[in-house]
Design a protein around this motif. Sequence first.
Motif, PDB file in Angstrom:
ATOM      1  N   PHE A 159       0.814  -1.216   0.000  1.00 26.21           N
ATOM      2  CA  PHE A 159       0.000   0.000   0.000  1.00 26.21           C
ATOM      3  C   PHE A 159       0.848   1.268   0.000  1.00 26.21           C
ATOM      4  N   GLY A 160       2.127   1.140   0.279  1.00 27.89           N
ATOM      5  CA  GLY A 160       2.984   2.312   0.327  1.00 27.89           C
ATOM      6  C   GLY A 160       3.905   2.249   1.528  1.00 27.89           C
ATOM      7  N   PHE A 161       4.170   3.419   2.128  1.00 29.66           N
ATOM      8  CA  PHE A 161       5.069   3.503   3.276  1.00 29.66           C
ATOM      9  C   PHE A 161       4.263   3.806   4.539  1.00 29.66           C
ATOM     10  N   HIS A 162       4.478   2.982   5.553  1.00 33.22           N
ATOM     11  CA  HIS A 162       3.821   3.181   6.843  1.00 33.22           C
ATOM     12  C   HIS A 162       4.835   3.716   7.851  1.00 33.22           C
ATOM     13  N   ILE A 163       4.383   4.649   8.673  1.00 29.97           N
ATOM     14  CA  ILE A 163       5.130   5.054   9.863  1.00 29.97           C
ATOM     15  C   ILE A 163       4.270   4.642  11.044  1.00 29.97           C
ATOM     16  N   ILE A 164       4.836   3.842  11.926  1.00 31.30           N
ATOM     17  CA  ILE A 164       4.042   3.188  12.964  1.00 31.30           C
ATOM     18  C   ILE A 164       4.430   3.704  14.341  1.00 31.30           C
ATOM     19  N   TYR A 165       3.408   4.059  15.113  1.00 32.45           N
ATOM     20  CA  TYR A 165       3.622   4.316  16.537  1.00 32.45           C
ATOM     21  C   TYR A 165       2.962   3.170  17.305  1.00 32.45           C
ATOM     22  N   ARG A 166       3.773   2.458  18.082  1.00 29.01           N
ATOM     23  CA  ARG A 166       3.220   1.365  18.874  1.00 29.01           C
ATOM     24  C   ARG A 166       2.980   1.879  20.297  1.00 29.01           C
ATOM     25  N   PRO A 167       1.717   1.959  20.707  1.00 30.90           N
ATOM     26  CA  PRO A 167       1.427   2.517  22.032  1.00 30.90           C
ATOM     27  C   PRO A 167       1.898   1.600  23.150  1.00 30.90           C
ATOM     28  N   THR A 168       2.077   2.179  24.309  1.00 32.25           N
ATOM     29  CA  THR A 168       2.364   1.365  25.488  1.00 32.25           C
ATOM     30  C   THR A 168       1.109   0.593  25.870  1.00 32.25           C
ATOM     31  N   TYR A 169       1.276  -0.408  26.714  1.00 25.34           N
ATOM     32  CA  TYR A 169       0.101  -1.186  27.130  1.00 25.34           C
ATOM     33  C   TYR A 169      -0.915  -0.286  27.825  1.00 25.34           C
ATOM     34  N   GLU A 170      -0.450   0.653  28.636  1.00 24.96           N
ATOM     35  CA  GLU A 170      -1.369   1.533  29.347  1.00 24.96           C
ATOM     36  C   GLU A 170      -2.205   2.354  28.356  1.00 24.96           C
ATOM     37  N   GLU A 171      -1.589   2.767  27.257  1.00 27.54           N
ATOM     38  CA  GLU A 171      -2.318   3.529  26.234  1.00 27.54           C
ATOM     39  C   GLU A 171      -3.282   2.645  25.449  1.00 27.54           C
ATOM     40  N   ALA A 172      -2.923   1.384  25.276  1.00 24.97           N
ATOM     41  CA  ALA A 172      -3.705   0.484  24.406  1.00 24.97           C
ATOM     42  C   ALA A 172      -4.637  -0.448  25.168  1.00 24.97           C
ATOM     43  N   ALA A 173      -4.628  -0.391  26.504  1.00 22.21           N
ATOM     44  CA  ALA A 173      -5.376  -1.374  27.300  1.00 22.21           C
ATOM     45  C   ALA A 173      -6.850  -1.422  26.918  1.00 22.21           C
ATOM     46  N   GLY A 174      -7.437  -0.250  26.633  1.00 23.24           N
ATOM     47  CA  GLY A 174      -8.856  -0.224  26.271  1.00 23.24           C
ATOM     48  C   GLY A 174      -9.155  -0.928  24.963  1.00 23.24           C
ATOM     49  N   LEU A 175      -8.161  -1.005  24.065  1.00 25.81           N
ATOM     50  CA  LEU A 175      -8.326  -1.713  22.793  1.00 25.81           C
ATOM     51  C   LEU A 175      -7.995  -3.194  22.925  1.00 25.81           C
ATOM     52  N   VAL A 176      -7.003  -3.491  23.775  1.00 27.49           N
ATOM     53  CA  VAL A 176      -6.538  -4.863  23.918  1.00 27.49           C
ATOM     54  C   VAL A 176      -7.544  -5.723  24.676  1.00 27.49           C
ATOM     55  N   GLY A 177      -8.177  -5.133  25.697  1.00 30.27           N
ATOM     56  CA  GLY A 177      -9.094  -5.897  26.534  1.00 30.27           C
ATOM     57  C   GLY A 177     -10.185  -6.623  25.775  1.00 30.27           C
ATOM     58  N   PRO A 178     -10.930  -5.945  24.880  1.00 30.87           N
ATOM     59  CA  PRO A 178     -11.992  -6.638  24.129  1.00 30.87           C
ATOM     60  C   PRO A 178     -11.464  -7.776  23.253  1.00 30.87           C
ATOM     61  N   VAL A 179     -10.241  -7.618  22.711  1.00 27.42           N
ATOM     62  CA  VAL A 179      -9.668  -8.687  21.887  1.00 27.42           C
ATOM     63  C   VAL A 179      -9.363  -9.908  22.748  1.00 27.42           C
ATOM     64  N   LEU A 180      -8.804  -9.677  23.919  1.00 23.16           N
ATOM     65  CA  LEU A 180      -8.531 -10.780  24.834  1.00 23.16           C
ATOM     66  C   LEU A 180      -9.825 -11.481  25.221  1.00 23.16           C
ATOM     67  N   GLN A 181     -10.844 -10.703  25.474  1.00 18.46           N
ATOM     68  CA  GLN A 181     -12.139 -11.284  25.853  1.00 18.46           C
ATOM     69  C   GLN A 181     -12.709 -12.115  24.716  1.00 18.46           C
ATOM     70  N   GLN A 182     -12.586 -11.615  23.491  1.00 18.58           N
ATOM     71  CA  GLN A 182     -13.104 -12.346  22.329  1.00 18.58           C
ATOM     72  C   GLN A 182     -12.351 -13.649  22.117  1.00 18.58           C
ATOM     73  N   LEU A 183     -11.033 -13.608  22.238  1.00 17.27           N
ATOM     74  CA  LEU A 183     -10.238 -14.827  22.066  1.00 17.27           C
ATOM     75  C   LEU A 183     -10.569 -15.851  23.142  1.00 17.27           C
ATOM     76  N   ALA A 184     -10.749 -15.373  24.372  1.00 13.19           N
ATOM     77  CA  ALA A 184     -11.096 -16.293  25.455  1.00 13.19           C
ATOM     78  C   ALA A 184     -12.470 -16.908  25.231  1.00 13.19           C
ATOM     79  N   ALA A 185     -13.408 -16.105  24.717  1.00 11.01           N
ATOM     80  CA  ALA A 185     -14.749 -16.622  24.433  1.00 11.01           C
ATOM     81  C   ALA A 185     -14.699 -17.658  23.313  1.00 11.01           C
TER      82      ALA A 185
END
Length: 506
Positions: free
Chosen positions: A223-249
């Motif tokens: 698609f081209g060139f990406h510049i990526i910022y990877r957030p810390t866990y504290e910044e991403a916790a609200g996004l990570v939690g639902p994914v963990l819940q879905q995988l566990a389900a």
Amino acid sequence: MKHFALAAMAGSLLLGTAACGGKDALSAHADTVAKAGTEELSATRLATQLGQSKVPLRKDVVRVVADLWVDYQLLARAAAANDSITDPAVIDKALWAPFANVRAQKWYQQVSKTWPIQPGDGKARYDANEILAARHILIGVPQNAAPIQRAAIQQRADSLRRVLTAANFAENASKFSQDQGSAKQGGQLPAWPAGRNVMVPEFENGVKGTKPGTISGLVSSQFGFHIIYRPTYEEAAGLVGPVLQQLAAQKAESTYFANLETTNEVKVKADAPKMVRDIVADVDAYADSKAVLATMKGGDFTAAQLVRWVGAYPAEQNLQSQIANAPDTVIPNLVRNFVRNELFLRQADSAKIALTPQETEGYRKELRDFMASAWGTLGVAPAMLPDSIRKATPEVRQRFVAARINTFVDNMLTKDGLFVQVPRPLSQLLRARYPGSKVFDAGVDKALEAATKARTSADSARNANAPPTAAPVPGAPPAGGASLPGMPGAQGSPALPGTPGAAPQP
């Protein structure tokens, strides 16, 4: 209910394009594509219309047209008899599949609450690259970009990268990213589980190679060139939690169904692949068959049950064709999935899960209303018939509406493209009420062959008469023509979000 659905297992099959092989391949039906009561659709007639149409000439498409013709003729037959099919018992039998889905959904919502959901340590799994999250800025590169153009774009992306910080990344992503969807969110993408082909490999590897709280260098993808910022866990916790819940389900659900199969001692018969192919080649012949495909406690899984489950799928999914073309190694898993569905419904029955009277009547009314609407669109509603025809004998009325259907199909293929997609329950109801309907595989083959020759000849004649300077017209349909609007199986389905190869889009 998210996962227990009638179509859930179809994705495990290869999407085939050839229709099922049949026992009639060398029979006397080679000149007949389909029968509906006393009416027949000849291979010559259908080939003539297909040859003049823009419908893609593929076997699965021709078979869909033949099935539509049968549905329309049976609708016309009911209209000629003023048979609006009001018997609740008859309608409910045809509505088995949607009723089963509702019961399954209700039971799933109830039983899934008892499953142990254990997401695990979110930070540990995030730091171990099991769950990924990222903001990104996409600087797109045209697919046909010349090397010098690509180099110039890369230089611009590199210049942007040098001024980025964690503090200003979101603001710059909103201004400069060409991934318009995530740009509105400051470049933020939803979190995703690693190794599931949610993102293209280059992008996922770029995220994994970036330490949380930091910004990557330029990451190149299709698609081209990406510049990526990877957030810390504290910044991403609200996004990570639902994914963990879905995988566990998902894990809890998988364990539940595996235990359901083990507890009931499900064993698929060794000859299941051959039996299943025979069944889907002629489902009518096995509609009441007690031939066993799998053994289990409380009653075996039979050919008749397979016919019922296969019939629960929309015709446009071409499930019979998929099964006919799937490798032998896939079919036992297919049978197991149907058996699991059957066992799940047995549990729903034991728990006395049922539709409410209002839900049941709503489905009945929907079917009746659709039938009346289809009569009107097809031009065979009793009120639309001339007085002389309404007063005529049943045989005369039947011949009149049958002729109208043939004209409708002719116009559908060669003129306006208008068609009526008949719901599977109504199609099954009509076939049960007016038995003897059938699509003949050999007739489909003959019609396809003749239509292909006719269209090839017509195309050759047009090309021969075209001016030497003729060029493609901008906006014209691609070679092969456009399909009927919404024609099932006529065109490839678009990729869905989350399918293999999906990635941040420019």
